[in-house]
Design a protein around this motif. Structure first.
Motif, PDB file in Angstrom:
ATOM      1  N   LYS A  48       0.713  -1.341   0.265  1.00  0.00           N
ATOM      2  CA  LYS A  48       0.047  -0.054  -0.141  1.00  0.00           C
ATOM      3  C   LYS A  48       0.788   1.299  -0.368  1.00  0.00           C
ATOM      4  CE  LYS A  48      -4.476  -1.892   1.597  1.00  0.00           C
ATOM      5  NZ  LYS A  48      -5.209  -1.023   1.946  1.00  0.00           N
ATOM      6  N   SER A  49       1.971   0.815   0.615  1.00  0.00           N
ATOM      7  CA  SER A  49       2.839   2.363   0.801  1.00  0.00           C
ATOM      8  C   SER A  49       3.779   2.486  -0.616  1.00  0.00           C
ATOM      9  CB  SER A  49       3.816   1.563   2.061  1.00  0.00           C
ATOM     10  OG  SER A  49       5.107   2.862   1.912  1.00  0.00           O
ATOM     11  N   ILE A  50       4.045   1.248  -1.863  1.00  0.00           N
ATOM     12  CA  ILE A  50       4.477   1.558  -2.196  1.00  0.00           C
ATOM     13  C   ILE A  50       3.421   1.538  -3.510  1.00  0.00           C
ATOM     14  CG2 ILE A  50       6.316  -0.123  -4.851  1.00  0.00           C
ATOM     15  CD1 ILE A  50       6.837  -1.709  -2.487  1.00  0.00           C
ATOM     16  N   LEU A  51       2.386   1.789  -3.252  1.00  0.00           N
ATOM     17  CA  LEU A  51       1.319   1.878  -4.167  1.00  0.00           C
ATOM     18  C   LEU A  51       1.058   3.292  -4.329  1.00  0.00           C
ATOM     19  CD1 LEU A  51      -1.162  -0.976  -4.869  1.00  0.00           C
ATOM     20  CD2 LEU A  51       0.492   0.018  -6.500  1.00  0.00           C
ATOM     21  N   HIS A  52       0.950   4.339  -3.068  1.00  0.00           N
ATOM     22  CA  HIS A  52       1.540   5.538  -2.898  1.00  0.00           C
ATOM     23  C   HIS A  52       1.866   6.128  -3.570  1.00  0.00           C
ATOM     24  CE1 HIS A  52      -0.498   9.124  -0.081  1.00  0.00           C
ATOM     25  NE2 HIS A  52       0.946   9.517  -0.159  1.00  0.00           N
ATOM     26  N   TYR A  53       3.283   5.548  -3.321  1.00  0.00           N
ATOM     27  CA  TYR A  53       3.882   6.895  -4.248  1.00  0.00           C
ATOM     28  C   TYR A  53       3.790   6.606  -5.363  1.00  0.00           C
ATOM     29  CZ  TYR A  53       6.195   7.175  -0.276  1.00  0.00           C
ATOM     30  OH  TYR A  53       6.608   7.400   1.054  1.00  0.00           O
ATOM     31  N   TRP A  54       3.633   5.334  -6.392  1.00  0.00           N
ATOM     32  CA  TRP A  54       3.345   5.291  -7.895  1.00  0.00           C
ATOM     33  C   TRP A  54       2.235   6.207  -7.981  1.00  0.00           C
ATOM     34  CZ3 TRP A  54       7.021   3.852 -11.090  1.00  0.00           C
ATOM     35  CH2 TRP A  54       8.274   3.788 -10.660  1.00  0.00           C
ATOM     36  N   ASP A  55       1.355   6.318  -6.988  1.00  0.00           N
ATOM     37  CA  ASP A  55      -0.748   6.580  -7.226  1.00  0.00           C
ATOM     38  C   ASP A  55      -0.057   8.040  -8.087  1.00  0.00           C
ATOM     39  OD1 ASP A  55      -2.107   4.286  -8.113  1.00  0.00           O
ATOM     40  OD2 ASP A  55      -2.663   4.588  -5.894  1.00  0.00           O
ATOM     41  N   PHE A  56       1.094   9.283  -6.764  1.00  0.00           N
ATOM     42  CA  PHE A  56       1.379  10.101  -6.657  1.00  0.00           C
ATOM     43  C   PHE A  56       1.595  10.529  -7.830  1.00  0.00           C
ATOM     44  CE2 PHE A  56       4.240  13.965  -5.940  1.00  0.00           C
ATOM     45  CZ  PHE A  56       3.069  14.677  -5.492  1.00  0.00           C
ATOM     46  N   LEU A  57       2.711   9.515  -8.040  1.00  0.00           N
ATOM     47  CA  LEU A  57       2.961   9.961 -10.185  1.00  0.00           C
ATOM     48  C   LEU A  57       2.313  10.129 -11.418  1.00  0.00           C
ATOM     49  CD1 LEU A  57       6.151  10.678 -11.052  1.00  0.00           C
ATOM     50  CD2 LEU A  57       6.482   8.241 -11.464  1.00  0.00           C
ATOM     51  N   ILE A  58       1.571   8.895 -10.687  1.00  0.00           N
ATOM     52  CA  ILE A  58      -0.063   8.862 -11.748  1.00  0.00           C
ATOM     53  C   ILE A  58      -0.912   9.706 -11.924  1.00  0.00           C
ATOM     54  CG2 ILE A  58      -2.090   7.833 -12.875  1.00  0.00           C
ATOM     55  CD1 ILE A  58      -0.284   5.065 -11.784  1.00  0.00           C
ATOM     56  N   ALA A  59      -0.891  10.670 -10.940  1.00  0.00           N
ATOM     57  CA  ALA A  59      -1.352  12.106 -10.778  1.00  0.00           C
ATOM     58  C   ALA A  59      -0.944  13.469 -11.216  1.00  0.00           C
ATOM     59  CB  ALA A  59      -2.480  12.035  -9.305  1.00  0.00           C
ATOM     60  N   TYR A  60       0.397  12.834 -10.924  1.00  0.00           N
ATOM     61  CA  TYR A  60       1.658  14.161 -11.243  1.00  0.00           C
ATOM     62  C   TYR A  60       1.048  14.113 -13.041  1.00  0.00           C
ATOM     63  CZ  TYR A  60       5.012  17.508 -12.730  1.00  0.00           C
ATOM     64  OH  TYR A  60       5.895  18.135 -13.137  1.00  0.00           O
ATOM     65  N   ASN A  61       1.435  13.058 -13.366  1.00  0.00           N
ATOM     66  CA  ASN A  61       0.979  13.026 -14.807  1.00  0.00           C
ATOM     67  C   ASN A  61       0.117  13.172 -15.759  1.00  0.00           C
ATOM     68  OD1 ASN A  61       3.980  11.952 -15.491  1.00  0.00           O
ATOM     69  ND2 ASN A  61       3.020   9.725 -15.119  1.00  0.00           N
ATOM     70  N   VAL A  62      -0.998  12.649 -14.842  1.00  0.00           N
ATOM     71  CA  VAL A  62      -2.186  13.503 -15.475  1.00  0.00           C
ATOM     72  C   VAL A  62      -2.643  14.421 -15.308  1.00  0.00           C
ATOM     73  CG1 VAL A  62      -4.688  13.536 -15.256  1.00  0.00           C
ATOM     74  CG2 VAL A  62      -3.553  11.492 -14.541  1.00  0.00           C
ATOM     75  N   PHE A  63      -1.790  15.686 -13.745  1.00  0.00           N
ATOM     76  CA  PHE A  63      -1.474  17.338 -14.141  1.00  0.00           C
ATOM     77  C   PHE A  63      -1.042  17.831 -14.784  1.00  0.00           C
ATOM     78  CE2 PHE A  63       1.146  21.137 -12.398  1.00  0.00           C
ATOM     79  CZ  PHE A  63      -0.207  21.437 -12.360  1.00  0.00           C
ATOM     80  N   VAL A  64       0.326  16.902 -15.558  1.00  0.00           N
ATOM     81  CA  VAL A  64       1.326  17.607 -16.399  1.00  0.00           C
ATOM     82  C   VAL A  64      -0.027  17.277 -18.409  1.00  0.00           C
ATOM     83  CG1 VAL A  64       2.837  17.238 -18.343  1.00  0.00           C
ATOM     84  CG2 VAL A  64       3.120  17.268 -15.383  1.00  0.00           C
ATOM     85  N   ILE A  65      -0.438  16.797 -18.407  1.00  0.00           N
ATOM     86  CA  ILE A  65      -1.585  16.217 -19.340  1.00  0.00           C
ATOM     87  C   ILE A  65      -2.378  17.765 -19.442  1.00  0.00           C
ATOM     88  CG2 ILE A  65      -2.467  14.822 -21.154  1.00  0.00           C
ATOM     89  CD1 ILE A  65      -0.695  12.363 -19.778  1.00  0.00           C
ATOM     90  N   THR A  66      -2.920  17.505 -18.216  1.00  0.00           N
ATOM     91  CA  THR A  66      -4.483  18.363 -18.122  1.00  0.00           C
ATOM     92  C   THR A  66      -3.567  19.881 -18.205  1.00  0.00           C
ATOM     93  OG1 THR A  66      -5.451  16.609 -16.765  1.00  0.00           O
ATOM     94  CG2 THR A  66      -6.141  19.493 -17.232  1.00  0.00           C
ATOM     95  N   MET A  67      -2.462  19.999 -17.886  1.00  0.00           N
ATOM     96  CA  MET A  67      -2.805  22.223 -17.772  1.00  0.00           C
ATOM     97  C   MET A  67      -1.377  21.698 -19.223  1.00  0.00           C
ATOM     98  SD  MET A  67      -3.059  22.758 -15.670  1.00  0.00           S
ATOM     99  CE  MET A  67      -1.934  24.027 -15.214  1.00  0.00           C
ATOM    100  N   LYS A  68      -0.829  21.307 -20.006  1.00  0.00           N
ATOM    101  CA  LYS A  68      -0.444  21.420 -21.338  1.00  0.00           C
ATOM    102  C   LYS A  68      -1.758  21.586 -22.525  1.00  0.00           C
ATOM    103  CE  LYS A  68       3.649  19.230 -21.506  1.00  0.00           C
ATOM    104  NZ  LYS A  68       5.229  18.231 -22.073  1.00  0.00           N
ATOM    105  N   ASN A  69      -2.163  20.597 -22.204  1.00  0.00           N
ATOM    106  CA  ASN A  69      -3.277  21.316 -22.870  1.00  0.00           C
ATOM    107  C   ASN A  69      -4.345  22.136 -22.707  1.00  0.00           C
ATOM    108  OD1 ASN A  69      -3.795  18.503 -24.479  1.00  0.00           O
ATOM    109  ND2 ASN A  69      -4.489  17.752 -22.783  1.00  0.00           N
ATOM    110  N   ILE A  70      -4.429  22.571 -21.746  1.00  0.00           N
ATOM    111  CA  ILE A  70      -4.693  24.519 -20.895  1.00  0.00           C
ATOM    112  C   ILE A  70      -3.577  25.265 -21.367  1.00  0.00           C
ATOM    113  CG2 ILE A  70      -5.423  25.153 -19.473  1.00  0.00           C
ATOM    114  CD1 ILE A  70      -6.426  23.311 -18.267  1.00  0.00           C
ATOM    115  N   LEU A  71      -2.663  24.922 -21.573  1.00  0.00           N
ATOM    116  CA  LEU A  71      -1.690  26.028 -21.943  1.00  0.00           C
ATOM    117  C   LEU A  71      -2.029  25.914 -23.668  1.00  0.00           C
ATOM    118  CD1 LEU A  71       0.287  25.857 -19.118  1.00  0.00           C
ATOM    119  CD2 LEU A  71      -1.051  27.505 -19.050  1.00  0.00           C
ATOM    120  N   SER A  72      -2.245  25.185 -24.113  1.00  0.00           N
ATOM    121  CA  SER A  72      -1.928  24.934 -25.739  1.00  0.00           C
ATOM    122  C   SER A  72      -3.507  25.828 -26.250  1.00  0.00           C
ATOM    123  CB  SER A  72      -1.758  23.833 -25.953  1.00  0.00           C
ATOM    124  OG  SER A  72      -2.866  22.797 -26.098  1.00  0.00           O
TER     125      SER A  72
END
Length: 72
Positions: A48-72
């Motif tokens: 569960k601890s390992i998945l928490h860190y990887w989930d945070f990285l996946i959430a950051y990926n979604v954030f980056v994709i969303t922000m790049k679409n908004i800013l373009s």
């Protein structure tokens, strides 16, 4: 083979963070170095601890994709 998959994913993250110069790439580099520093200890923690860190990285990926679409 599966024991080295963790390190392979980290190299992909590092390449992603260094191929382009952007403020978003800094997050990939920080995540990569965090996983590199605590990688051996991280794999010994409960799943569960390992998945928490990887989930945070996946959430950051979604954030980056969303922000790049908004800013373009």
């Amino acid at each position: 083979m599966f024991s080295y998959l963790f390190w392979f994913v980290l190299t992909i993250i590092f390449i992603t963070g260094t191929t382009r110069i952007s403020i978003f790439c800094m997050g990939y580099l920080v995540a990569c170095f965090y996983f590199l520093i605590f990688g051996g200890e991280l794999l010994l923690k409960p799943i569960k601890s390992i998945l928490h860190y990887w989930d945070f990285l996946i959430a950051y990926n979604v954030f980056v994709i969303t922000m790049k679409n908004i800013l373009s």
